[in-house]
Write an enzyme that holds these catalytic residues in place. Structure first.
Site, short mmCIF file in Angstrom:
data_model
loop_
_atom_site.label_atom_id
_atom_site.label_comp_id
_atom_site.label_asym_id
_atom_site.label_seq_id
_atom_site.Cartn_x
_atom_site.Cartn_y
_atom_site.Cartn_z
N HIS A 71 0.80 -1.22 0.00
CA HIS A 71 0.00 0.00 0.00
C HIS A 71 0.83 1.27 0.00
O HIS A 71 0.30 2.34 0.28
CB HIS A 71 -0.92 0.06 1.22
CG HIS A 71 -1.96 -1.02 1.26
ND1 HIS A 71 -3.24 -0.84 0.80
CD2 HIS A 71 -1.90 -2.29 1.72
CE1 HIS A 71 -3.93 -1.96 0.98
NE2 HIS A 71 -3.14 -2.85 1.54
N LYS A 116 -8.53 13.76 4.72
CA LYS A 116 -7.63 12.61 4.63
C LYS A 116 -6.59 12.79 5.72
O LYS A 116 -6.52 13.86 6.34
CB LYS A 116 -6.96 12.54 3.25
CG LYS A 116 -6.36 13.88 2.81
CD LYS A 116 -5.74 13.83 1.42
CE LYS A 116 -6.75 13.88 0.31
NZ LYS A 116 -6.76 12.71 -0.54
N ARG A 117 -5.76 11.75 5.97
CA ARG A 117 -4.69 11.93 6.93
C ARG A 117 -3.82 13.13 6.50
O ARG A 117 -3.67 13.41 5.32
CB ARG A 117 -3.84 10.65 7.02
CG ARG A 117 -4.54 9.52 7.74
CD ARG A 117 -4.93 9.89 9.15
NE ARG A 117 -3.76 10.05 9.98
CZ ARG A 117 -3.33 9.13 10.84
NH1 ARG A 117 -3.98 7.99 10.99
NH2 ARG A 117 -2.25 9.34 11.56
N LYS A 167 0.55 14.40 0.71
CA LYS A 167 -0.83 14.65 0.27
C LYS A 167 -1.07 16.14 -0.01
O LYS A 167 -2.08 16.52 -0.56
CB LYS A 167 -1.82 14.14 1.33
CG LYS A 167 -1.79 12.62 1.52
CD LYS A 167 -2.78 12.19 2.59
CE LYS A 167 -2.65 10.73 2.98
NZ LYS A 167 -3.33 9.80 2.04
N THR A 214 -8.78 6.39 -1.71
CA THR A 214 -10.11 5.80 -1.81
C THR A 214 -11.18 6.85 -1.51
O THR A 214 -12.32 6.72 -1.95
CB THR A 214 -10.27 4.61 -0.85
OG1 THR A 214 -9.70 4.97 0.41
CG2 THR A 214 -9.59 3.37 -1.38
N LYS A 221 -15.11 7.82 -3.12
CA LYS A 221 -16.35 8.13 -2.38
C LYS A 221 -16.95 9.45 -2.85
O LYS A 221 -18.16 9.56 -3.04
CB LYS A 221 -16.07 8.17 -0.88
CG LYS A 221 -15.64 6.83 -0.31
CD LYS A 221 -15.00 6.94 1.07
CE LYS A 221 -14.19 5.69 1.36
NZ LYS A 221 -13.31 5.84 2.55
#
Ligand code: 26Q
Length: 839
Positions: free
Chosen positions: A376, A567-568, A573, A675, A679
């Site tokens: 991952h 998100k984290r 990111k 992911t 959504k």
């Protein structure tokens, strides 16, 4: 617990002679009252919602129990091939609404609650999230379980029953504060304790050689300190079928040895302390979503999961097949959710050899035919390693086995590439050095018949980068399985308005075949349908507005553009890139550059690992910017910023239906899949994103005209690295120059001098691995286009409809079908009439 059995061989038949449970509203009302009054012992004066929730959960669970037993018995009677999904994390969220949706009891339950004068949504909100995971990887496991049960696949999830889940995040003065999540405090109505299947887990001691009764030389693990693993099962109901699979979570408990040993020797406090140490193993989830290297307790947790789960599988195997293992790999498969459960590799070898008497070659054949590994991460620093000395100390027998696996493997490498010593060193499971380490990913690869990444780009980059040598050796083992999410939770349950509109427009088939959403395509042109679509979205934006008001105290306007990045918090990111864009918008307002301005409400959310200083500073920066922007009268309704505290599954269920724009802007080549992006798409948000992870596949499905693409691609990112000069990038871009000046001037930290210096330095550093400055310009351009297109609400509605219409690929049903067709090869199995024996 007293483990005595019935005197005669079987319990009396009539113990379980019960009529089937009623399924209509009156039955539910009756049942509810019984649970509330007798089991929970409450009356009409009890004001706590929690007990009403518990009573309702027990009513639902009763309807699950019989199907659950039937499913287990069928799997056993058919002796079908099974998959064991091993994961340190399951981010399940709440279970009630999901259970009702999958069981088909929703309508009657609403009627029942109406008769009782209660509101379903209110009761649902009383359930604690099961937050047994950090983020994507844990939520993926939860989506997979839902899909496996819906597809009727014999898959069991194994994990850890953490007493404390993911920490609760409070925001105080703009800073993250962690608070413990004691989610089990008020009990978990869904779980079923199974002390009869407890296992003994060994730690410490040493390995020794001995001669068995047949004169064979063998090895055994002696003088260990043992801990018990007790399973707690959680039912996983399939959608619209009779299948109920299991999630088996292990809890650590002290053995009786503690009581017998030190207690009696007069060391009472020492003994109680030792008991506590044993039970600490499953006390808390590690809140890092990148590996935290070298923590002893984490190692014990990982081994605990692997050993308990394998022993459980072998117990069941021996019960049916005795010590005949020739068919074991044909009937069993272990899917490793990242390397966290990869202690399963040496542990399966150990159990087969030391406890079941197999020879090395037989055991290795079984291990390599039953293990499959999912990676991952693309960040090399996140690849798990364990110091050899910790193995030495806690798992001495496993270390011997790892040495032998490695020796055999390296001789294979040497015979394929004779004389290439550096290649052997590169590929070795043991990383030599002052403090030698075990490379868990290599161990997992060597033992697995399948190795997969989680999006097309990720899988490609793995074989060209991190795992290149291994791919050269065994190309056939590598494959891709693009992630997915379950549309039952992430559309049907969380977005009832859209569910209703879809059902009346294209029927209900999408709930199990998401590709059917393509039937929406022609409706994208229909103005009347667009209007209905817009109303659903507007209603969802109102719900989100309430949440933001309640949890952040910020007032959003549902007519504005809702942009969301949840998100984290991680540098790769690039929440920082969004923050810079916010400053740029603010700066434009301050300059009066607001012709045709599109009002925006921007929502951020996510947890930082407690030890990740930079991530915590990014939260602080966002909060400070929000404070300035939201309180500036000149800004007014043009721009609102909120940081939502304690982002988790249950709030994402309100967030994703209410978003217009989904922000997916990781540095290309860094996000394995993502992911959340799926959504949002499923709920009609458009994506602004880089060519990274599954974004690429989203773009492919929906088409460039319905996606806001910007930024460097993965290739350009790695090319730019060496000659990166952010200071000149800033100089050449007047907007970015102004943004950096505002930041540097202390405008957002007037009374906290210097607190953002490290952030500023990181943006300006030629070594910034995330290339924040490099993508600023194209990001701003893409955001401009977003604002323009949002002003044409007709056009936007069309794009939103098409995003949903083309989201079919991102169902976890599709992902699981592919896992099953290409890796697991199990047969869908329908539960049959009750069998006689359980497990
Ligand atoms: C490991 C060792 C010690 C302590 C913690 C950890 C640890 C725990 C969790 C390491 C990593 C994680 C979680 C990783 C994760 O969530 N990865 C995400 O997985 C998603 C599902 O495949 C992807 O969509 C995301 O791209 C990826 O970041």
């Amino acid at each position: 617990m007293n483990q005595r059995s019935f005197e005669k061989s079987c319990p009396p038949e009539n113990l379980t002679n019960l009529p089937p449970l009623g399924m209509d509203a009156d039955d539910f009302v009756d049942n509810f009252r019984r649970y509330y009054t007798y089991h929970l012992g409450r009356d009409k004066n009890c004001r706590l919602l929690h007990y009403a929730f518990r009573a309702l959960a027990l009513v639902q669970k009763d309807r699950i129990m019989e199907r659950w037993r039937k499913t287990r018995c069928t799997y056993k009677e058919q002796d079908c091939r099974r998959v064991h999904y091993l994961s340190m994390e399951y981010l399940m969220g709440r279970a009630l609404s999901n259970a009702m949706l999958n069981l088909g009891t929703e309508e009657e339950t609403i009627k029942a609650l109406h008769k009782l004068g209660m509101d379903l949504e209110e009761l649902e909100s009383a359930e604690q999230d099961a937050g047994l995971g950090n983020g994507g990887l844990g939520r993926l496991a939860a989506c997979f379980l839902d899909s496996c049960a819906t597809l009727q696949l014999p898959v069991i999830g194994y994990g850890i029953r953490y007493e404390y889940g993911m920490f609760r995040q409070a925001i105080k003065k703009g800073k993250q504060v962690e608070e413990p999540d004691h989610w089990l405090e008020t009990g978990n109505p869904w779980e079923l304790e199974r002390p009869e299947y407890k296992q003994r887990i060994q730690y410490g001691g040493r390995s020794e050689e001995y001669t068995d009764s047949n004169g064979q030389l063998r090895r055994r693990w002696v003088e260990s300190r043992d801990v018990l693993a007790v399973p707690f099962d959680i039912p996983i109901a399939g959608y619209g079928n009779d299948t109920v699979n299991s999630l088996r979570l292990w809890k650590a408990m002290a053995t009786q040895d503690f009581d017998l040993g030190e207690f009696n020797a007069g060391f009472y406090p020492e003994s109680v302390a030792a008991k506590t140490a044993a039970e600490h193993i499953t006390m808390v989830l590690y809140p890092n979503d990148a590996s935290e290297n070298g923590k002893e307790l984490r190692l014990k947790q990982q081994y605990f999961l692997a050993s308990a789960s394998l022993k459980d599988v072998l117990r069941r195997w021996v019960y049916i097949h005795g010590d005949e293992f020739s068919d074991f790999a044909a009937k069993n498969c272990f899917q490793l959710n990242d390397t966290h459960p990869s202690f399963a590799v040496p542990e399966l070898m150990r159990l087969l050899m030391d406890e079941h008497g197999l020879q090395w070659d037989e055991a290795w054949e079984i291990t390599t035919k039953s293990m499959a590994y999912t990676n991952h991460t693309l960040l090399p620093e996140a690849l798990e390693k364990w110091p050899l000395r910790l193995f030495q100390q806690w798992l001495p027998r496993l270390l011997e086995i790892i040495y032998e696996i490695n020796a055999n493997f390296l001789s294979e490498v040497a015979s394929k590439w004779p004389g290439e010593g550096d290649r052997q060193q590169r590929m070795s499971v043991i990383e030599e050095g002052g403090d030698p380490q075990v490379r868990m990913a290599y161990l997992a690869i060597i033992a697995s018949y399948s190795i997969n990444g989680v999006a097309a780009l990720h899988s490609k980059l793995l074989v060209n980068g991190l795992f290149r040598d291994f791919h050269e050796l065994w190309p056939e083992r590598f494959n891709n399985k693009t992630n997915g999410v379950t549309q039952r939770r992430w559309l049907a349950a969380c977005n009832p308005g859209l569910r209703q509109l879809l059902n009346t427009t294209i029927g209900q088939g999408w709930c199990t075949e998401l590709e059917q959403l393509k039937k929406l395509v022609p409706y994208a042109e229909d103005p009347a349908f667009r209007e209905k679509w817009r109303l659903v979205k507007h209603h969802n934006k109102e719900r989100l507005t309430e949440l933001v008001k309640a949890d952040c105290g910020v007032t959003f306007d549902p007519n504005a553009l809702f942009e969301v990045q949840v998100k984290r918090i991680h540098e790769y990111k690039r929440q920082l890139l969004s923050a810079l864009h916010v400053i740029h918008l603010y700066d434009r307002i301050k300059q009066g550059d607001t012709t045709d301005w599109q009002p925006r409400c921007i929502l951020f959310g996510g947890k930082a690992a407690p030890g990740y200083t930079m991530a915590k500073q990014i939260i602080k920066l966002i909060c400070n910017i929000a404070e300035v922007v939201n309180n500036d009268p000149q800004v007014g309704d043009k721009l609102k910023i909120a940081f939502l505290p304690n982002y988790r599954v249950s709030v994402m269920e309100v967030i994703c239906p209410g978003a217009d724009l989904s922000v997916q802007i990781s540095t290309a080549g860094k996000e394995a899949s993502g992911t959340g992006n799926m959504k949002f798409m499923m709920n009609g948000a458009l994506t602004i994103g880089t060519l990274d992870g599954a974004n690429i596949e989203i773009l492919e499905e929906v088409g460039a005209e319905n996606f806001f693409l910007f930024g460097l691609n993965a290739h350009e990112v790695s090319e730019l690295r060496s000659g990166y000069d952010p200071r000149s990038t800033v100089k050449q871009n007047p907007d970015l120059t102004r943004v950096m000046r505002l930041l540097q001037s202390g405008h957002f930290n007037q009374f906290e001098p210097g607190i953002f210096d490290t952030i500023i330095d990181s943006i300006l550093s030629p070594h910034d691995p995330w290339l924040v400055a490099a993508d600023f310009h194209t990001f701003v351009q893409a955001q401009k286009q977003v604002a323009e297109e949002f002003q044409d609400q007709q056009k936007w509605a069309k794009k939103s409809i098409l995003n949903v219409a083309y989201s079919g690929k991102f169902s976890s049903d599709r992902t699981i079908r592919q896992y099953n067709e290409e890796i697991w090869k199990t047969t869908p199995t329908t539960p049959m009439s009750p069998g006689a024996i359980d497990e």
